[in-house]
Design a protein around this motif. Structure first.
Motif, PDB file in Angstrom:
ATOM      1  N   GLU A 302      -0.837  -4.605  -4.140  1.00 13.29           N
ATOM      2  CA  GLU A 302      -1.491  -3.310  -4.343  1.00 13.29           C
ATOM      3  C   GLU A 302      -2.206  -3.261  -5.686  1.00 13.29           C
ATOM      4  OE1 GLU A 302      -1.725   0.793  -5.874  1.00 13.29           O
ATOM      5  OE2 GLU A 302      -0.358  -0.776  -6.579  1.00 13.29           O
ATOM      6  N   LYS A 303      -1.591  -3.842  -6.729  1.00  6.45           N
ATOM      7  CA  LYS A 303      -2.219  -3.848  -8.048  1.00  6.45           C
ATOM      8  C   LYS A 303      -3.525  -4.639  -8.035  1.00  6.45           C
ATOM      9  CE  LYS A 303       1.384  -1.761  -9.834  1.00  6.45           C
ATOM     10  NZ  LYS A 303       1.310  -0.305 -10.143  1.00  6.45           N
ATOM     11  N   ALA A 304      -3.620  -5.629  -7.162  1.00 13.15           N
ATOM     12  CA  ALA A 304      -4.799  -6.506  -7.141  1.00 13.15           C
ATOM     13  C   ALA A 304      -6.074  -5.754  -6.786  1.00 13.15           C
ATOM     14  CB  ALA A 304      -4.585  -7.649  -6.158  1.00 13.15           C
ATOM     15  N   PHE A 305      -5.968  -4.681  -6.019  1.00 11.87           N
ATOM     16  CA  PHE A 305      -7.171  -3.979  -5.562  1.00 11.87           C
ATOM     17  C   PHE A 305      -7.923  -3.293  -6.697  1.00 11.87           C
ATOM     18  CE2 PHE A 305      -4.905  -4.217  -1.442  1.00 11.87           C
ATOM     19  CZ  PHE A 305      -5.924  -4.772  -0.679  1.00 11.87           C
ATOM     20  N   SER A 306      -7.266  -3.057  -7.821  1.00 19.30           N
ATOM     21  CA  SER A 306      -7.941  -2.447  -8.974  1.00 19.30           C
ATOM     22  C   SER A 306      -8.471  -3.494  -9.947  1.00 19.30           C
ATOM     23  CB  SER A 306      -6.980  -1.500  -9.708  1.00 19.30           C
ATOM     24  OG  SER A 306      -6.598  -0.421  -8.876  1.00 19.30           O
ATOM     25  N   GLY A 307      -8.339  -4.763  -9.597  1.00 19.55           N
ATOM     26  CA  GLY A 307      -8.823  -5.816 -10.468  1.00 19.55           C
ATOM     27  C   GLY A 307      -7.862  -6.075 -11.623  1.00 19.55           C
TER      28      GLY A 307
END
Length: 327
Positions: A302-307
């Motif tokens: 989930e954190k990956a989607f914000s870069g």
């Protein structure tokens, strides 16, 4: 202590009127109705493993909530916790929860930062609940620690795809894990193997204090009633686990709405736990490091989607710091 589970929906909802579907349902796919009983509003929640992907991910036959009810654990919660379930039924494999309508007290479903006093109260009441069941010998083993770390894993995405699930979250999980490897390869190298098999993490936590945890202290499941008690519902990931796994989940899933730093929140929880008479000195640092790592095992996708933003950088640093503690 055991508590009776009704054998049918008709028995559970005897005397109910004005049945109205609630259009906005949770991310699990559970069905919700609003009903009137004795002139008071109530909510009915239907937990069906055929349609609810979180039930399938829990690793518990039937519903963990039924077992909580049957074992009387919800009745033993401290007075500062307002859990709204008042009756439970099982019929044809479906769990049905009858709850007081606590909608007026819930944290608003916005992106706004939660007030500091409410946030600190949540942490205080979390600590009270954990202290109440500290190192309990009682039967609180429901969702296992291993299963909890696998709930948001690539295996869940693959299983739901194979089942033809149409819920939006599992496909996001499936896309997020490869994305983490692109945007934060250092973090991914540590947590992706644990998301596939959390044995080393679970083993490293073994021997640290455990308690009865809720498993999903997200603001969507929380509120504050007129007596300043914490409303806490969606008891679908409970069980025996390190207390700081509840705290780490809270920090990870509510990160955008916290009114102060994660470090301040961690300190506030620790102080609250010590006010309950728990000595945190011997075990705190070890368990905290591993549970913060565990939160990225749960939410790295989930954190990956914000870069590669400040949020992901913070969690990556915690993972790097804890890696040497793995069994």
């Amino acid at each position: 202590m055991t508590t009776e589970v009704a054998g049918s929906v008709d028995e559970l909802l005897e005397g109910a009127t004005d049945v109205t579907p609630i259009v906005s349902v949770g991310k699990s796919g559970a069905r919700l109705d609003r009903v009137t009983i004795g002139g008071e509003p109530h909510v009915v929640k239907y937990l069906d493993p055929d349609v609810d992907w979180t039930m399938r991910a829990s690793g518990v036959d039937g519903s963990p909530t039924v077992e909580l009810w049957r074992r009387g654990l919800l009745a033993r919660l401290p007075a500062c916790i307002n859990q709204p379930i008042i009756a439970v039924a099982e019929e044809d494999g479906v769990t049905v929860l009858l709850m007081r309508d606590v909608g007026e007290w819930l944290v608003p479903a916005t992106d706004d930062v939660v007030p500091l006093d409410q946030h600190l109260r949540f942490l205080d009441h979390m600590a009270v609940m954990h202290a109440t069941f500290w190192q309990t010998p009682d039967d609180v083993d429901l969702v296992s620690n291993r299963t909890r770390y696998l709930e948001l894993s690539p295996q869940t995405a693959e299983r739901e795809e194979a089942l033809g699930s149409t819920h939006p979250v599992p496909p996001l999980i499936g896309r997020g894990w490869p994305l983490l490897a692109e945007v934060a390869p250092t973090a991914a190298a540590i947590v992706a193997p644990l998301a596939a098999d959390p044995t080393r993490l679970v083993d490293a936590l073994r021997g640290t204090p455990e308690t009865f945890i809720h498993g999903n202290w997200k603001f969507d499941n929380l509120g504050t009633d007129e007596q300043q008690r914490t409303v806490l519902f969606d008891w679908e990931l409970p069980g025996r686990a390190p207390p700081l796994s509840d705290l780490a989940w809270y920090l990870a899933i509510n990160c955008r709405r916290l009114p102060h730093s994660k470090e301040d929140a961690i300190s506030a929880y620790r102080s609250a736990l010590e006010r309950q008479g728990v000595d945190t000195g011997p075990w705190w640092s070890h368990q905290l490091a591993l549970c913060l790592l565990g939160a990225l095992v749960q939410f790295g996708w989930e954190k990956a989607f914000s870069g590669y933003d400040d949020e992901l950088v913070w969690w990556e640093r915690r993972a790097v710091e804890a890696e040497h503690l793995l069994a």
